[in-house]
Motif scaffolding. Structure first.
Motif, PDB file in Angstrom:
ATOM      1  N   UNK A 126     -23.187  61.435  -9.911  1.00 14.62           N
ATOM      2  CA  UNK A 126     -21.793  61.835 -10.114  1.00 14.62           C
ATOM      3  C   UNK A 126     -20.840  60.697  -9.764  1.00 14.62           C
ATOM      4  N   UNK A 127     -21.090  60.016  -8.659  1.00 13.35           N
ATOM      5  CA  UNK A 127     -20.237  58.896  -8.264  1.00 13.35           C
ATOM      6  C   UNK A 127     -20.332  57.771  -9.296  1.00 13.35           C
ATOM      7  N   UNK A 128     -21.542  57.535  -9.781  1.00 13.71           N
ATOM      8  CA  UNK A 128     -21.721  56.500 -10.795  1.00 13.71           C
ATOM      9  C   UNK A 128     -20.931  56.851 -12.062  1.00 13.71           C
ATOM     10  N   UNK A 129     -20.953  58.112 -12.462  1.00 14.37           N
ATOM     11  CA  UNK A 129     -20.220  58.553 -13.646  1.00 14.37           C
ATOM     12  C   UNK A 129     -18.710  58.424 -13.426  1.00 14.37           C
ATOM     13  N   UNK A 130     -18.235  58.835 -12.244  1.00 13.03           N
ATOM     14  CA  UNK A 130     -16.804  58.732 -11.945  1.00 13.03           C
ATOM     15  C   UNK A 130     -16.371  57.272 -11.918  1.00 13.03           C
ATOM     16  N   UNK A 131     -17.178  56.399 -11.331  1.00 16.05           N
ATOM     17  CA  UNK A 131     -16.842  54.968 -11.300  1.00 16.05           C
ATOM     18  C   UNK A 131     -16.787  54.387 -12.702  1.00 16.05           C
ATOM     19  N   UNK A 132     -17.696  54.806 -13.567  1.00 14.41           N
ATOM     20  CA  UNK A 132     -17.701  54.326 -14.949  1.00 14.41           C
ATOM     21  C   UNK A 132     -16.437  54.783 -15.677  1.00 14.41           C
ATOM     22  N   UNK A 133     -16.046  56.041 -15.462  1.00 14.03           N
ATOM     23  CA  UNK A 133     -14.826  56.558 -16.086  1.00 14.03           C
ATOM     24  C   UNK A 133     -13.596  55.836 -15.540  1.00 14.03           C
ATOM     25  N   UNK A 134     -13.588  55.618 -14.214  1.00 10.28           N
ATOM     26  CA  UNK A 134     -12.468  54.921 -13.594  1.00 10.28           C
ATOM     27  C   UNK A 134     -12.358  53.487 -14.104  1.00 10.28           C
ATOM     28  N   UNK A 135     -13.492  52.798 -14.261  1.00  6.78           N
ATOM     29  CA  UNK A 135     -13.483  51.421 -14.755  1.00  6.78           C
ATOM     30  C   UNK A 135     -12.985  51.377 -16.196  1.00  6.78           C
TER      31      UNK A 135
END
Length: 140
Positions: free
Chosen positions: A100-109
């Motif tokens: 989930x954190x990886x997905x959120x970081x990808x969306x944020x980037x």
């Protein structure tokens, strides 16, 4: 003292922490449901429904039907299976949170990605430069 308390509460860090705790509590329910209701049944499908929480050893040597029965009888119980299940659930939850954190970081980037930089075409000579060239050419 009251003014110091007001200053402490008014700081952004305290409010950020409070919001984080509240969201964390709500997020915990979501992650537990995801793990307990979706991921664990899929894992049980592949492992044949193995549940380690039934592994226990009664230290007084008596025989009991279940861990709960032994505990109700007041027997000292070494519940290794419950610990193993807790460790397995921890790793599953940690992996889910990581994803989930990886997905959120990808969306944020992707949201923070700057627009493509358009290369600037070097500007030609200014009017003054052209007029100076014309003047110099006329002088010759």
């Amino acid at each position: 003292m009251i003014n110091e308390f007001k200053a402490f509460i008014a700081k952004g860090n305290v409010m950020d922490m409070a919001v984080g705790i509240i969201i964390g509590a709500a997020f915990t329910a979501i992650v537990q449901s995801l793990v307990g209701d979706i991921i664990n049944p899929i894992i049980a499908l592949f492992t044949g429904g193995i549940d380690f929480s039934g592994w226990f050893y009664v230290l007084d040597g008596e025989t009991y039907v279940s861990r709960e029965a032994a505990m109700e009888a007041g027997a000292p119980v070494f519940a290794a299976g419950k610990f193993v299940m807790a460790v397995i659930n921890f790793f599953i939850i940690a992996f889910v949170v990581f994803m989930l954190v990886k997905m959120v970081n990808r969306i944020k980037a992707a949201a923070e990605k700057p627009a493509e930089v358009v290369p600037q075409v070097p500007a030609g000579p200014s009017e003054i430069d052209i007029l100076i060239e014309i003047r110099d050419a006329l002088k010759k």
